[in-house]
Design an enzyme around this catalytic site. Structure first.
Site, PDB file in Angstrom:
ATOM      1  N   ASP A  29       0.904  -1.413  -0.047  1.00 31.66           N
ATOM      2  CA  ASP A  29      -0.002  -0.096   0.087  1.00 31.66           C
ATOM      3  C   ASP A  29       0.968   1.299   0.141  1.00 31.66           C
ATOM      4  O   ASP A  29       1.966   1.317   0.484  1.00 31.66           O
ATOM      5  CB  ASP A  29      -0.990   0.178   1.212  1.00 31.66           C
ATOM      6  CG  ASP A  29      -2.279   1.075   0.973  1.00 31.66           C
ATOM      7  OD1 ASP A  29      -3.136   0.338   0.999  1.00 31.66           O
ATOM      8  OD2 ASP A  29      -1.681   2.234   0.902  1.00 31.66           O
ATOM      9  N   ILE A  30       0.528   2.341  -0.758  1.00 32.25           N
ATOM     10  CA  ILE A  30       1.483   3.625  -0.919  1.00 32.25           C
ATOM     11  C   ILE A  30       1.073   4.041   0.404  1.00 32.25           C
ATOM     12  O   ILE A  30       2.076   5.109   0.714  1.00 32.25           O
ATOM     13  CB  ILE A  30       0.825   4.316  -2.143  1.00 32.25           C
ATOM     14  CG1 ILE A  30       1.870   5.262  -2.712  1.00 32.25           C
ATOM     15  CG2 ILE A  30      -0.445   4.897  -1.831  1.00 32.25           C
ATOM     16  CD1 ILE A  30       1.631   5.927  -3.838  1.00 32.25           C
ATOM     17  N   ASN A  85     -12.784  -3.170   2.461  1.00 31.97           N
ATOM     18  CA  ASN A  85     -13.840  -1.995   2.662  1.00 31.97           C
ATOM     19  C   ASN A  85     -14.784  -2.260   1.187  1.00 31.97           C
ATOM     20  O   ASN A  85     -14.081  -2.239   0.184  1.00 31.97           O
ATOM     21  CB  ASN A  85     -13.043  -0.881   2.545  1.00 31.97           C
ATOM     22  CG  ASN A  85     -12.214  -0.751   3.763  1.00 31.97           C
ATOM     23  OD1 ASN A  85     -12.621  -1.081   4.879  1.00 31.97           O
ATOM     24  ND2 ASN A  85     -11.039   0.073   3.649  1.00 31.97           N
ATOM     25  N   GLY A  91     -16.067   2.655   3.411  1.00 28.79           N
ATOM     26  CA  GLY A  91     -14.618   3.056   3.572  1.00 28.79           C
ATOM     27  C   GLY A  91     -13.878   2.930   2.005  1.00 28.79           C
ATOM     28  O   GLY A  91     -12.749   3.146   1.906  1.00 28.79           O
ATOM     29  N   GLN A  92     -14.552   2.284   0.991  1.00 28.76           N
ATOM     30  CA  GLN A  92     -13.736   1.803  -0.296  1.00 28.76           C
ATOM     31  C   GLN A  92     -13.447   3.249  -1.034  1.00 28.76           C
ATOM     32  O   GLN A  92     -14.501   4.036  -1.116  1.00 28.76           O
ATOM     33  CB  GLN A  92     -14.472   0.875  -1.196  1.00 28.76           C
ATOM     34  CG  GLN A  92     -13.986   0.524  -2.194  1.00 28.76           C
ATOM     35  CD  GLN A  92     -14.769  -0.490  -3.085  1.00 28.76           C
ATOM     36  OE1 GLN A  92     -15.942  -1.004  -2.702  1.00 28.76           O
ATOM     37  NE2 GLN A  92     -14.068  -1.252  -4.063  1.00 28.76           N
ATOM     38  N   HIS A  98     -10.212  -5.363  -3.502  1.00 30.09           N
ATOM     39  CA  HIS A  98      -8.891  -5.616  -2.916  1.00 30.09           C
ATOM     40  C   HIS A  98      -9.057  -5.983  -1.342  1.00 30.09           C
ATOM     41  O   HIS A  98      -9.947  -5.487  -0.786  1.00 30.09           O
ATOM     42  CB  HIS A  98      -7.962  -4.585  -2.790  1.00 30.09           C
ATOM     43  CG  HIS A  98      -8.605  -3.051  -2.348  1.00 30.09           C
ATOM     44  ND1 HIS A  98      -9.436  -2.460  -3.259  1.00 30.09           N
ATOM     45  CD2 HIS A  98      -8.539  -2.326  -1.304  1.00 30.09           C
ATOM     46  CE1 HIS A  98      -9.865  -1.353  -2.519  1.00 30.09           C
ATOM     47  NE2 HIS A  98      -9.330  -1.364  -1.537  1.00 30.09           N
ATOM     48  N   HIS A 100      -7.101  -5.882   2.129  1.00 34.92           N
ATOM     49  CA  HIS A 100      -6.283  -5.294   2.965  1.00 34.92           C
ATOM     50  C   HIS A 100      -5.448  -6.239   3.852  1.00 34.92           C
ATOM     51  O   HIS A 100      -6.268  -6.973   4.804  1.00 34.92           O
ATOM     52  CB  HIS A 100      -6.701  -3.985   3.792  1.00 34.92           C
ATOM     53  CG  HIS A 100      -7.069  -2.969   3.151  1.00 34.92           C
ATOM     54  ND1 HIS A 100      -6.388  -1.828   2.902  1.00 34.92           N
ATOM     55  CD2 HIS A 100      -8.164  -2.694   2.548  1.00 34.92           C
ATOM     56  CE1 HIS A 100      -6.770  -0.910   2.181  1.00 34.92           C
ATOM     57  NE2 HIS A 100      -8.117  -1.268   1.942  1.00 34.92           N
TER      58      HIS A 100
END
Ligand code: 5GP
Ligand code: ZN
Length: 112
Positions: A29-30, A85, A91-92, A98, A100
């Site tokens: 994750d960035i 999410n 919260g997407q 994906h 997490h």
């Protein structure tokens, strides 16, 4: 193609790969929210859990299995969290399914 994660999966946007196979791609994750924060994505564009059908059952199991294998590889023996999410109130923020994988610190409950 306008999907950010489709571009990451095909390689036109760079990412740090963690795992990949014919069905999925996992990358860092960035903006990590924990010492380990990996996103496990299907190569197929699926917008969210709400876009899945019974035809996706095996793929969904594969994504969870891969996330768990990565957790083992990362040494998260004390625990970790898998999160999907879904939708705006879930919260997407990126409309490509994906999972997490979060770990490496104590994670609190309930989430915000
Ligand atoms: P969501 O909020 O949809 O559940 O998760 C989207 C995740 O994608 C966020 O944790 C966010 O930091 C991550 N993200 C957004 N843009 C990029 C990007 O360009 N590269 C990477 N590696 N992660 C991204
Ligand atoms: Zn996509």
């Amino acid at each position: 193609m306008s999907c950010l994660f489709c571009k990451i999966i095909e390689g036109s946007i760079p990412s740090t790969a963690v795992y990949q196979d014919e069905r999925c791609y996992a990358f860092a994750d960035i903006a990590p929210q924990a010492p380990v924060h990996v996103l496990v994505t299907p190569r197929e564009h699926i917008a969210s859990m709400e876009a899945t059908t019974e035809a996706h059952r095996a793929l969904l199991g594969h994504l969870l299995w891969v996330a768990t294998e990565i957790a083992h590889t990362k040494g998260l023996a004390k625990g970790y969290r898998l999160v999907i999410n879904t939708g705006p109130e879930g919260g997407q923020t990126v409309d490509h399914l994906h999972v997490h994988l979060l770990g490496g610190r104590t994670l609190h409950w309930p989430p915000g």
